[in-house]
Structures are given as C-alpha cells and as structure tokens.
Design a protein around this motif. Structure first.
Motif, PDB file in Angstrom:
ATOM      1  N   ALA A 216      72.032  33.402  30.305  1.00 48.32           N
ATOM      2  CA  ALA A 216      72.912  34.293  29.544  1.00 48.32           C
ATOM      3  C   ALA A 216      73.140  33.746  28.143  1.00 48.32           C
TER       4      ALA A 216
ATOM      5  N   ILE B 221      71.033  37.825  26.779  1.00 48.49           N
ATOM      6  CA  ILE B 221      71.834  38.957  26.309  1.00 48.49           C
ATOM      7  C   ILE B 221      70.931  39.999  25.660  1.00 48.49           C
ATOM      8  N   CYS B 222      69.958  39.524  24.905  1.00 52.04           N
ATOM      9  CA  CYS B 222      68.979  40.414  24.287  1.00 52.04           C
ATOM     10  C   CYS B 222      68.210  41.190  25.355  1.00 52.04           C
TER      11      CYS B 222
ATOM     12  N   TYR C 146      70.391  43.902  26.954  1.00 52.46           N
ATOM     13  CA  TYR C 146      70.629  45.069  26.098  1.00 52.46           C
ATOM     14  C   TYR C 146      69.445  46.027  26.131  1.00 52.46           C
TER      15      TYR C 146
ATOM     16  N   LEU D 164      78.879  32.083  28.920  1.00 53.94           N
ATOM     17  CA  LEU D 164      77.639  32.533  28.284  1.00 53.94           C
ATOM     18  C   LEU D 164      77.412  31.781  26.972  1.00 53.94           C
TER      19      LEU D 164
ATOM     20  N   LEU E  84      77.856  36.107  20.069  1.00 54.80           N
ATOM     21  CA  LEU E  84      77.224  36.395  21.357  1.00 54.80           C
ATOM     22  C   LEU E  84      78.237  36.941  22.351  1.00 54.80           C
ATOM     23  N   ARG E  85      79.416  36.355  22.386  1.00 58.10           N
ATOM     24  CA  ARG E  85      80.451  36.844  23.296  1.00 58.10           C
ATOM     25  C   ARG E  85      80.852  38.282  22.966  1.00 58.10           C
TER      26      ARG E  85
ATOM     27  N   THR F 151      79.056  40.502  21.392  1.00 52.06           N
ATOM     28  CA  THR F 151      77.931  41.391  21.685  1.00 52.06           C
ATOM     29  C   THR F 151      77.888  41.723  23.171  1.00 52.06           C
ATOM     30  N   ALA F 152      78.017  40.692  24.015  1.00 51.50           N
ATOM     31  CA  ALA F 152      77.988  40.918  25.456  1.00 51.50           C
ATOM     32  C   ALA F 152      79.129  41.818  25.904  1.00 51.50           C
TER      33      ALA F 152
ATOM     34  N   ILE G  41      77.518  43.915  28.808  1.00 48.11           N
ATOM     35  CA  ILE G  41      76.572  42.980  29.418  1.00 48.11           C
ATOM     36  C   ILE G  41      77.306  41.880  30.177  1.00 48.11           C
ATOM     37  N   ASP G  42      78.481  41.508  29.712  1.00 49.84           N
ATOM     38  CA  ASP G  42      79.231  40.429  30.356  1.00 49.84           C
ATOM     39  C   ASP G  42      79.566  40.752  31.809  1.00 49.84           C
TER      40      ASP G  42
END
Length: 503
Positions: free
Chosen positions: A13, A18-19, A22, A42, A86-87, A89-90, A95-96
């Motif tokens: 993660a 994450i990419c 998505y 993550l 990143l957090r 975005t997730a 995504i998280d």
C-alpha cells in the motif's frame, strides 16, 4: 483457517499499490480487490523512512499521480508531505477501505487447474496465518528489503562507543545536537541527510569510498509556478508534467550519449558551488559515467551550502578500522565521532521476498524474463510494479497500472482466465531488470529476473517508448499467451507449441 477470494489481490500500500488500486477501480469497476500491507499504515517507503531531511529525488509534478496533481509549489518535497499526499489520495478515492494492514505475505501458489492464486500471509503481531485466493496477483511491494538495510562488516566496529544508526531505522529520539556526526556513504540518503543534520550537529563529515554525481536543483520550479498562476489548473498541470518528462528524457539521453561532456558540465556546476579552491576532482568526480548509477539532487544546492559554511565536510578514503572514539582511515587520518550513520545502501528483495510456486514447482525469478517491465515468463496472472531508475518511479507505475486494466478487460471480453508471456526465439536474456552499477544492484544481480535485447523484453527507461509499448500496443501482441478455463497455458518454451495466441 478461512479463505477469502477476490478478483485481484494487490500486495503493498505504497505509492505503487495506491496507484494500482485507483486504476483498477476506475478501469475495471466490476473487479473485487483487496490490498495487503505488511505494515500498520500505508505509504510504503514514505512511511518507513523517517530520517532527517528525507525527500523526493524527482520533481513532484511527475512523482505525483497524473489523476491527482501535486498542488504544492515544492518541486522537491519532504517525506512527510509525500506521506500526507498518499494518505489523502487513498482517502479521497476510497482506496484506504480496501487495505488490510499487518498482513505480511509469505507464499503464493498458482494452480492452472483452478486458474487462481492461493496466497498465504501472516496477520498481526502474533503472525496469525490467513489465506486469500485471487485470479490475478499484483505485486506492488517495491524491490528492496523493508526489514534490513545494507551495512558492510567493518573491522573493529564492536569497539565504537558512540551511537551507530542506519537511516532506514532512524530512532525518533536520537539527539544529534552538538554532536560530531560521520555519515558513511555518498548516495541519495547521505546527500539528503547531511544538510539536515548540519544545522544542529557540531560538525557532519561525509565519509565516502568513492564520489557520486551530485547536481544542484531548484527546490521550487519557477516555470511550473508561472503556469499555475496564468493557466487553468488542468492545462497548467498537463503542460508542466510533459515539460518535465521531456526535459528529464533529454538530459538523460545527452548524458548517455556524451558522457565526457556531461561529466565536465556537472563538475563545473559543483566547482561553481564550492569555489575555485575546492578539490572537486577528488571528492565529486566519480570513476563511472553519469547514469551508470543514479544522479543525486541537492535542492537549492543545500549540500554545497553546508560545505561552504564549514558545518559539513567531505572525506574520500577507506575505513581501516573503527576505534572507541571514531574511525581510522587507510590514509592514517582519524575521524572523531559521537554518532556514525551508515548510509551504505539498501538490500534488494524483489516481490517482497514472497515464495512463488506454479503448479507445485518453485519459481526461480532469476530464470525468468521480464515482459514490458511488469510480467514474467513462466508465471501466469502475476504483475509487479517497478518504476524508472532514471525518472520518476510513479510514471512507470501508472503505465503498468493502465496496462493491467487493459489486460484484465481483454481477458474478460474473450473468456480467458490465464495469461502468460511467452519468450520468443532469438531473444537473449542479457542483463538484470535493474541495470545499474550501484552496489545494491550488483549485490543482488544474480537473483534478479533478466531483460532481453529488444521489446517487449527490454527495460527502456524511456517514458515515450513505454507509452507506445504499454499503453497503446495490442494486448494480444503474439507474445502474451491466453487460455480459457480447462486449457493450460504453456509455462516453458518447450511446451509453447501446445497453445498459440488466440483472440
């Protein structure tokens, strides 16, 4: 032990995982997926590395995702800002909610009869065994060992009475204020650490066995900032991103084609930073050509500023032995130290060290060839995300993620349940997939998959070539072999005649 099934299982993660998630949920919305993350949060590298000054080594307009542009004016960002990015975005894309923390994958076994992977993991502090099955396994765990960095065995190291730390495991309570610090190493970690330490330490010495190319770079990009002030946001981001991609490709090509000229220009920049009296030839002139190993960036020339101020210095020599109070060098010079930082590199561990088996046979990755930099001969329905070494890691990860989406959709349309790259006749396996002369690569070279002499087996390290090869080429290119349920895709070259590409 219960078993959970998903269509796609993502391992890792970090920025690649994450990419992958998505693009999977936007390109293949019907696919059920989960993300297994061995740590309790993550971020991958950006959650693990907490040493002072940790930052990106690529411009954030290319290191950030194309689907969620980097908004800050920082061209080279601090690690904490990247982790927050990143957090966010997730969280923004949900995504998280798919991440299973504390799941350390140990083994993965493919069954052609069932057309699925069985993945074994350990969960939580008690290493509780858990099991997953999936139709497609997507490894996004990077290529180095999170549990151990690389530290050479130096003579007398047990005698040293001070503190010794590896940047990969920086203690949060380490007090270096007013201390004499020796940083062993000359790579990106050392170049990052030294300016950050120099402000508080009594003195910081970079002890290197051999120099690295270090290039000053603006911490903020004036042209990118101008574009964002005067153009619509989406247009400004697109122009800035492509400008930086093309500039990086141009500079890389010039350096590889004209290494003597490139070396001369880099050393001229360094001499300008440090003044005419500084011995650049000894301390900043490597024996190899530019991009045989990665170049290091010094945002706003911060390393050179620390050296000019006297807060930091560079010593080029080899260690004879550690002493109680520091390090004695081969030249006889002694470096007094209260703290020694071993910025001596990483240990590679491709695919997170997961033990793979295909139809009961263990997989030796060193005997495989990489297809488009993401899949491997002899291993069905498995992809890995490996970024560029000469540009932003994320650029290649996004290309890989879009390709996997296309591949999965193609298989669904034609009723295929297996896909496997077939090595073509006349393609030689020349070099490891990570083709650098850096120590961390050379130490693991014999364990790495190989790359071939031509596409789609060659790792181009060229975004435009990969854009054509990965995003716009045919999925069924005559190299990828597909099978429907009940059919068996060939695993070895000797069996390739049993199934031909179809569809």
């Amino acid at each position: 032990m219960t078993t959970e099934h998903v269509d796609v299982l993502i391992v890792g993660a970090g920025i690649a995982g994450i990419c992958a998630a998505y693009y999977l949920q936007t390109r293949c919305p019907a696919k059920r997926f989960a993300i297994l993350e061995g740590r309790d949060s993550l971020g991958g590298t950006w959650d693990l590395f907490r040493y002072p000054g940790v930052r990106s080594d690529s411009h954030m307009h290319t290191f950030g995702y194309a689907f969620r542009p980097w908004q800050s004016s920082q061209a080279i960002a601090e690690g904490s800002d990247i982790l927050n990015y990143l957090r966010e975005t997730a969280e923004e894309f949900g995504i998280d909610r798919a991440i299973r923390y504390g799941h350390r994958v140990q083994r993965a076994a493919w069954s052609s009869a069932d057309a699925r992977w069985t993945v074994e993991a350990e969960r939580g502090p008690n290493a509780e065994p858990v099991q997953f099955t999936c139709n497609f396994l997507y490894m996004c765990s990077g290529y180095y060992d999170y549990a151990a960095g690389y530290t050479p065995a130096w003579p007398g190291v047990e005698r040293f009475a001070g503190s010794m730390v590896h940047p990969q495991f920086w203690p949060g309570d380490l007090d270096y204020a007013g201390k004499r610090v020796v940083v062993i190493g000359s790579g990106a970690t050392a170049v990052t650490l030294i300016p950050a330490l120099a402000g508080r330490a009594a003195h910081v010495t970079m002890l290197q066995r051999s120099p690295t190319y270090i290039v000053p770079s603006p911490a903020e990009d004036a042209i990118t900032d101008w574009l964002h002030r005067h153009l619509p946001e989406r247009l400004a981001f697109a122009i800035a991103r492509w400008r930086l991609i093309l500039l990086d490709m141009y500079y890389y090509r010039v350096m590889r084609r004209k290494p003597a000229f490139a070396k001369k220009m880099i050393l001229q920049f360094v001499q300008q930073e440090l003044g005419p009296g500084y011995d650049v030839a000894t301390h900043f002139s490597p024996s190899y050509n530019p991009w045989d190993q990665r170049l290091c960036l010094a945002p706003d020339g911060d390393l050179f500023a620390a050296i000019r101020s006297g807060a930091a210095s560079v010593v080029t020599d080899q260690i004879a032995t550690f002493t109680e109070t520091g390090i004695r060098l081969r030249s006889g010079q002694e470096l007094a130290a209260d703290i020694v930082v071993t910025a001596t590199g990483l240990s590679l561990k491709l695919l997170g060290g997961v033990q793979l088996a295909v139809d009961g046979e263990p997989v030796d990755l060193s005997q495989t060839m990489s297809y488009k930099g993401t899949m491997y001969t002899g291993i069905p329905n498995l992809a890995s995300a490996i970024g560029y070494t000469n540009a932003s890691w994320t650029l290649k990860c996004e290309l890989t993620a879009t390709y996997i989406g296309r591949l999965l959709n193609y298989m669904d349309r034609h009723g295929y349940v297996q896909c496997i790259p077939r090595r073509q006749e006349g393609v030689e396996a020349n070099t490891p997939i990570v083709d650098l002369t850096a120590g961390y690569v050379q130490r693991a070279a014999e364990m790495l998959p190989r790359q071939g002499s031509r596409m789609p087996w060659k790792m181009n390290q060229n975004f435009l070539h990969d854009l054509r090869s990965i995003r716009f080429s045919r999925v069924n290119d005559g190299t990828m072999v597909f099978a429907r349920r009940g059919e068996r895709a060939p695993q070895q070259a000797s069996a390739e005649r049993t199934l031909t590409p179809s569809g």
